[in-house]
Design a protein around this motif. Structure first.
Motif, short mmCIF file in Angstrom:
data_model
loop_
_atom_site.label_atom_id
_atom_site.label_comp_id
_atom_site.label_asym_id
_atom_site.label_seq_id
_atom_site.Cartn_x
_atom_site.Cartn_y
_atom_site.Cartn_z
N LEU A 151 0.79 -1.23 0.00
CA LEU A 151 0.00 0.00 0.00
C LEU A 151 0.83 1.28 0.00
N MET B 273 -3.77 3.90 -6.39
CA MET B 273 -4.64 4.46 -5.35
C MET B 273 -5.02 5.89 -5.75
N ASN C 207 -13.41 -1.05 2.48
CA ASN C 207 -12.78 -1.77 3.59
C ASN C 207 -13.88 -2.55 4.31
N ARG D 280 -11.66 -5.04 0.52
CA ARG D 280 -10.40 -5.10 1.24
C ARG D 280 -10.63 -5.08 2.76
N GLY E 238 -10.19 -5.69 6.68
CA GLY E 238 -9.13 -5.93 7.64
C GLY E 238 -9.76 -6.24 8.99
N TYR F 179 -9.05 -1.21 16.38
CA TYR F 179 -7.79 -1.40 15.66
C TYR F 179 -6.61 -1.33 16.62
#
Ligand SMILES: *Cc1c(COP(=O)(O)O)cnc(C)c1O
Length: 353
Positions: free
Chosen positions: A90, A131, A196, A212, A214, A339
């Motif tokens: 990334l 991106m 995400n 994507r 996480g 997180y």
């Protein structure tokens, strides 16, 4: 130098139990919720602290074929488990050395700026991701740069953008979606990707070809759209080093922030802020012993925490206490994000699946 015979090294007093079935089930759930899009996996930061070596084989066996890390230094460990063509980095090629490494390793850089685009082309190019910034103002090309002829020279596998507020009901989501619609029109790529974990919950319009996730893979629930569908994955445990009896009036820990109002039995647990158990947990009843909740007493030290064992009469030295690490609740209780709760967990935890 004498090497320590590994068989003599005793097990860690800290364990991080990883539920492989829950991890695989979470990926399958997110893949299913992504509709016709495939779900990939964000495995940066050592798979959000849980351990790349533990997490990635489980997700690969579940069917995951797209992996995202942030740093180039995270690539070698990931390549022990998955083929390079499935890996995207990334942060992109910030230096010529990054670009050379990407080409040698066969992983895709995510190009985030015109200098990165130029650097990749100068290095010889090859498959890459792109991106585009649609409003988070973090990494990514500006929409106004998309007409640059250099972009037409790229071999773009996945063209992506990142949502800033997918975990909220925010007008920013539809704004970013509309902008990404323009990106899809303007940039030729094999695949497009916007969502995400929380973005998956925003619905089919946000899914494109690849999602994507996480945090939700690892048990996080970033949005109510995912509530009840995600299983807990990580369960930290710490063993009791010593049991002490306090008389009324005795105090605990640095700066004596706790004073016993009655005689009490306390346990000294082998976990502290160096393990990611930050001082914000002081006073919270985050420990569990056979279903009983046990409060933290006084300040948390670097390697130790004192726990009230009043409701855990049969808990003694060498016993294991669980941390209640149900992420949405633990985040509300601690003031840390879901997180942070995962990525804080330190290297002294023995990760076990
Ligand atoms: C970390 C990251 C993700 C995953 O986000 P979660 O909120 O953890 O699902 C997806 N895309 C990009 C670009 C990321 O940096």
């Amino acid at each position: 130098m004498l090497a320590e015979p590994p068989s003599l090294l005793p097990p860690s007093p800290l364990r991080l139990r990883l539920d492989r079935d829950a991890l695989a089930a979470n990926w399958r759930t997110l893949d299913r919720l992504s509709g016709p899009a495939a779900a990939g996996a964000a495995v940066k930061a050592n798979a959000y602290g849980l351990g790349t070596a533990h997490v990635v084989p489980v997700l690969a066996a579940a069917g995951c074929r797209n992996w995202f890390v942030a740093h180039w230094q995270e690539v070698p460990e990931l390549l022990r488990h998955v083929p390079p063509a499935q890996v995207a980095v990334l942060h992109g090629p910030g230096t010529d050395a990054d670009a050379a490494y990407a080409r040698a390793a066969g992983v895709r850089p995510v190009l985030n700026s015109m200098p990165q685009v130029q650097r990749w082309l100068s290095a010889g190019g090859g498959p890459c991701d792109l991106m585009v910034d649609t409003g988070i103002n973090r990494l990514g090309l500006a929409m106004s740069e998309l007409g640059d002829p250099a972009i037409g020279l790229l071999e773009i596998d996945c063209c992506m953008s990142h949502l800033a507020s997918a975990d909220e009901q925010s007008t920013q989501n539809s704004l970013q979606l509309a902008r990404f619609g323009e990106v899809v029109q303007g940039v030729t790529a094999k695949r497009y990707s916007l969502a995400n974990s929380a973005g998956i919950g925003l619905g089919a319009d946000f899914h494109f070809a690849l999602t994507r996730p996480g945090i939700a893979l690892y048990g996080g629930v970033p949005t109510s759209a995912l509530a009840g569908r995600i299983a807990q994955v990580a369960r930290p445990q710490a063993s009791v080093l010593q049991v002490r009896s306090l008389a009324a009036g005795e105090q605990v820990g640095y700066n004596a922030t706790f004073t016993a109002s009655r005689p009490m039995r306390v346990g000294v647990v082998a976990m502290g802020y160096a393990d990611g158990f930050l001082r914000c947990w002081a006073g919270k009843d985050v420990f569990l012993w056979q279903g009983e909740r046990l409060p933290v007493l006084g300040r948390i030290s670097m390697d130790m925490t004192v726990v009230d064992l009043s409701r855990a009469h049969d808990c003694g030295e060498g016993d294991w206490l669980m941390l209640d690490y149900t992420l949405p609740e633990a985040a509300a209780e601690s003031g840390l994000s879901q997180y942070e709760l995962l990525t804080l967990l330190g290297i002294r935890f023995a990760r076990q699946s």
